[in-house]
Enzyme design. Structure first.
Site, PDB file in Angstrom:
ATOM      1  N   LYS B 107      -2.136  -6.210   5.360  1.00  0.00           N
ATOM      2  CA  LYS B 107      -1.298  -5.014   5.510  1.00  0.00           C
ATOM      3  C   LYS B 107      -2.001  -3.752   5.014  1.00  0.00           C
ATOM      4  O   LYS B 107      -1.745  -2.658   5.507  1.00  0.00           O
ATOM      5  CB  LYS B 107       0.020  -5.202   4.753  1.00  0.00           C
ATOM      6  CG  LYS B 107       0.879  -6.344   5.274  1.00  0.00           C
ATOM      7  CD  LYS B 107       1.581  -5.991   6.563  1.00  0.00           C
ATOM      8  CE  LYS B 107       2.447  -7.137   7.068  1.00  0.00           C
ATOM      9  NZ  LYS B 107       3.021  -6.863   8.391  1.00  0.00           N
ATOM     10  N   GLU B 129       8.966   0.423   5.591  1.00  0.00           N
ATOM     11  CA  GLU B 129       9.876  -0.711   5.467  1.00  0.00           C
ATOM     12  C   GLU B 129       9.040  -1.890   4.990  1.00  0.00           C
ATOM     13  O   GLU B 129       7.821  -1.873   5.123  1.00  0.00           O
ATOM     14  CB  GLU B 129      10.494  -1.040   6.821  1.00  0.00           C
ATOM     15  CG  GLU B 129       9.647  -1.943   7.734  1.00  0.00           C
ATOM     16  CD  GLU B 129       8.330  -1.336   8.168  1.00  0.00           C
ATOM     17  OE1 GLU B 129       8.222  -0.091   8.147  1.00  0.00           O
ATOM     18  OE2 GLU B 129       7.389  -2.087   8.511  1.00  0.00           O
ATOM     19  N   SER B 395      -3.810 -14.472   6.717  1.00  0.00           N
ATOM     20  CA  SER B 395      -3.394 -13.075   6.603  1.00  0.00           C
ATOM     21  C   SER B 395      -3.096 -12.620   5.182  1.00  0.00           C
ATOM     22  O   SER B 395      -3.165 -11.428   4.889  1.00  0.00           O
ATOM     23  CB  SER B 395      -2.175 -12.831   7.493  1.00  0.00           C
ATOM     24  OG  SER B 395      -1.127 -13.708   7.137  1.00  0.00           O
TER      25      SER B 395
HETATM   26  C1  LIG Z   1       0.680 -12.285   4.520  1.00  0.00           C
HETATM   27  C2  LIG Z   1       1.417 -11.865   5.725  1.00  0.00           C
HETATM   28  N1  LIG Z   1       1.073 -12.368   6.911  1.00  0.00           N
HETATM   29  C3  LIG Z   1       1.720 -12.037   8.030  1.00  0.00           C
HETATM   30  C4  LIG Z   1       2.789 -11.177   8.010  1.00  0.00           C
HETATM   31  C5  LIG Z   1       3.503 -10.907   9.303  1.00  0.00           C
HETATM   32  O1  LIG Z   1       3.319  -9.641   9.809  1.00  0.00           O
HETATM   33  P1  LIG Z   1       2.450  -9.395  11.095  1.00  0.00           P
HETATM   34  O2  LIG Z   1       2.960 -10.272  12.166  1.00  0.00           O
HETATM   35  O3  LIG Z   1       2.692  -7.946  11.393  1.00  0.00           O
HETATM   36  O4  LIG Z   1       1.049  -9.679  10.765  1.00  0.00           O
HETATM   37  C6  LIG Z   1       3.185 -10.614   6.793  1.00  0.00           C
HETATM   38  C7  LIG Z   1       4.305  -9.663   6.749  1.00  0.00           C
HETATM   39  O5  LIG Z   1       4.813  -9.269   5.768  1.00  0.00           O
HETATM   40  C8  LIG Z   1       2.476 -10.968   5.624  1.00  0.00           C
HETATM   41  O6  LIG Z   1       2.828 -10.461   4.440  1.00  0.00           O
END
Ligand SMILES: Cc1ncc(COP(=O)(O)O)c(C=O)c1O
Lengths: 256, 414
Positions: B107, B129, B395
């Site tokens: 993020k 948000e 992620s």
């Molecule tokens: C670690 C992590 N992965 C994935 C996501 C999912 O978001 P996005 O689909 O935008 O990557 C989030 C959302 O808060 C997150 O904190």
């Protein structure tokens, strides 16, 4: 006369008496689903135009009052289909032209193909869609147009003049001039620069100018009166209904 | 997925995707996307578009952005060869370590980029948000770094299940506003942020945290997050001399996934797999898998795939992971799904939690529950297709998930 012209005619007729028209918003089926048509008639007996609100789960342009009324209506199972059925079936309906106020997604789910016909049959003269800006509106506008129904556009205090020309020229029924940047329901003070903004809209607009968002009192309506053709009352009316008070009495108090 | 295209429409869309033609000037990714907002926000979005055209690929802006990414975020993030998982799954498993980025998830790439943009545009305050709290923490940190006041909207349900992140946001100087309307999770937080923005469209910059919302947000977020896929592509080529057979990411709104996928879209031999939150089942309300179970519609500014009922009312969702608990998905994913360039599947809560435990034990890495959906999906693919080279977007890290893990995986321990 196409249904959409009944809106501007009703507003202009009232204006000709020296007073701005009153446009009343209710959330369909709030507070009680059973009383919908009766309430509509009570409101329509005083108001010059009535907006029937289709509840939506994510009313992003609305403040807490209409969020609450929408949720309550949804919990009772109110849907666009139900609203149109009730209106089609109703034996007595207001003389005042009716508009449907709906976010786009319930309209898409209903089907843009059959919506104009069903709405016209239910006695609807036009639509207000708060999350559909002009640039995205061609499909719905054309469909409504073919059936003589209006699609009302918005302008706001931050709308540049050139854009205002486009929006007022493209608006059906009237132009919805938002009193402030913000959501519905807050009380607006109507300072000098807001009056200047309405003066600007009035000068540009080929259709009647109606002010909405945050209108709650006769004083506000009076202060805006020289600059507008109509005043839109939503959250304040919904709160009157929420408290179980007489909507007709409240609407008359805005006019006296 | 429930969106039908004729063969010739599909061919056109495929050709356009190959030429990187989306979004078009109307903010469309084929049929998806657009800009469905109250009129008050139209001038603000037009100004944002002008800013995007001026800055997003401006060499000076990019120099500042990459300087922050390198010296403050800690990029490039490593590519880790997952030795034990590879052995167990019969595959070659590579992890792109966004969990090692500053503040613990991908993020931050988006937040630092957007807050830089907000400054260039002369904004006085930033709002955001958050669902899992990662975008809130990232935005709070980016605002602190660049000297901007920050307000974060967070659903009250999420404040409880991601409690560690609430304190972090406050320490980083942000005002955290609990959202008790609607479903009290990410969707309600977006609604509240939009209402805030409508109230002050001139002075406020809305830093949206995923590849969703009105144009140009899905584009901005993709451009800022593509650093993930660009780095990973170079790294895996350096380490193995080859591209991966499969690239995998979890999909909430779709920001880490689009950042990972986009740089691989033109590599015809690279398959891609997005994993949505399958929750506890396929029924309405039991999951948050908008591509697997959704239908087309408009929510929060764009036309995409949504979890909704037959009246167009948005459904409450369920996922063990707050970050995936959203009833829509970014428009570019809807496009990639409709042309079958990316395959999207659902992973249920239990499989995600099991994958989290497996990754901890095998690799010494505690992934976020969101990211664990990608691990579980990769494992399922690996077991069905032996011997593949798989690149997974990890992620984020799972420290924020301790309250949920205490209630689930750790329930019987101690
Ligand atoms: C670690 C992590 N992965 C994935 C996501 C999912 O978001 P996005 O689909 O935008 O990557 C989030 C959302 O808060 C997150 O904190």
């Amino acid at each position: 006369m196409p249904a959409r012209d009944s809106i501007s005619t009703a507003i202009r007729n009232r204006r000709a008496t020296g007073q701005p028209a009153l446009i009343a918003y209710i959330t369909a089926g709030f507070p009680k689903k059973e009383g919908f048509i009766q309430q509509l008639n009570a409101v329509g007996a005083v108001a010059d135009v009535v907006e029937v609100g289709v509840p939506f789960t994510d009313p992003m342009a609305d403040g807490t009052t209409i969020q609450r009324s929408s949720r309550a209506a949804l919990e009772q199972g109110v849907s666009l289909r139900w609203i149109l059925q009730e209106l089609t079936r109703a034996e007595v309906k207001p003389q005042a032209p009716l508009l449907l106020m709906s976010y786009l997604n319930p309209l898409l789910a209903y089907g843009i193909g059959k919506l104009p016909e069903d709405a016209a049959r239910a006695g609807i003269a036009g639509f207000i869609v708060p999350d559909l800006p002009f640039e995205e509106s061609h499909e719905l506008r054309n469909a409504l147009d073919a059936r003589g129904l209006a699609l009302v556009q918005f302008v706001t205090p931050v709308t540049p003049t050139e854009r205002m020309q486009m929006l007022t020229a493209g608006s059906g029924g009237f132009i919805y001039a938002v009193t402030m940047t913000g959501t519905t329901g807050k009380n607006v003070a109507v300072p000098e620069e807001v009056l200047q903004y309405f003066e600007r809209v009035k000068k540009i607009s080929p259709v009647p100018v109606c002010a909405g968002f945050g209108i709650r009192s006769r004083e506000q309506v009076q202060r805006l009166a020289p600059f507008i053709d109509g005043a839109i009352v939503g959250s304040a009316l919904v709160e009157v209904l929420e408290r179980g008070e007489d909507p007709a009495k409240f609407l008359r108090s805005l006019r006296e | 997925m429930k969106y039908s295209l004729s063969k010739s429409e599909q061919q056109t869309l495929i050709a356009n995707v190959q030429q990187d033609a989306y979004p078009d000037e109307r903010g469309r990714f084929g049929p998806f996307g657009g800009r469905y907002v109250p009129e008050t926000l139209v001038p603000a979005l037009n100004r944002l578009q002008v800013g995007v055209d001026k800055y997003l690929h401006d060499p000076e802006f990019l120099r500042e952005f990459h300087d922050e990414l390198h010296n403050w975020v800690g990029r490039a993030t490593p590519l880790t060869f997952a030795r034990t998982l590879s052995e167990k799954w019969g595959a070659e498993v590579w992890l792109k370590r966004e969990d090692l980025a500053h503040t613990g998830a991908h993020k931050i790439n988006n937040s630092i980029g957007q807050v830089l943009l907000a400054k260039k545009l002369g904004a006085k305050r930033v709002i955001a948000e958050t669902g899992a709290g990662q975008h809130g923490v990232a935005s709070a940190a980016a605002c602190a770094r660049l000297g901007m006041p920050c307000t974060v909207y967070m659903g009250s349900v999420d404040m409880e299940r991601q409690a560690p992140n609430v304190g972090r946001m406050k320490l980083l100087g942000a005002t955290v506003v609990p959202v008790t309307s609607g479903d009290k999770t990410l969707r309600a937080a977006v609604d509240e942020a939009l209402r805030d923005w409508v109230s002050d469209p001139n002075g406020t910059y809305y830093c949206l945290g995923s590849a969703i919302g009105p144009h140009p947000y899905p584009y901005i977020v993709r451009e800022l997050q593509s650093v993930i896929g660009r780095e990973a592509r170079v790294q895996i080529l350096e380490r193995t001399g080859k591209l991966p057979d499969l690239v995998v990411a979890c999909v909430g709104g779709g920001s880490n996934a689009i950042g990972m996928f986009h740089p691989f879209v033109k590599d015809k031999d690279v398959q891609m797999l997005g994993l949505e939150a399958g929750g506890i089942g396929a029924g309405l309300g039991q999951n948050a898998a908008s591509i697997a179970y959704g239908t087309p519609g408009v929510l929060q500014g764009c036309f995409s795939l949504l979890l909704q009922d037959e009246n167009g009312q948005i459904q409450e969702t369920h996922s063990v992971s707050a970050g995936l608990d959203y009833p829509g998905v970014g428009p570019e994913h809807a496009l990639l799904a409709s042309i079958e360039r990316v395959k999207y599947e659902a992973v249920n809560d239990d499989d995600a939690l099991a994958a989290l435990a497996e990754c901890c034990a095998a690799e010494g890495i505690l992934p976020a529950i969101e990211s664990s959906h990608a691990l579980a999906g990769a494992k399922r693919y690996a077991l069905a297709n032996p011997g593949k080279r798989i690149l997974i977007a990890l992620s984020g890290r799972g420290d924020k998930d301790m309250p949920t893990l205490q209630r689930t995986l750790l329930k019987d321990v101690l």
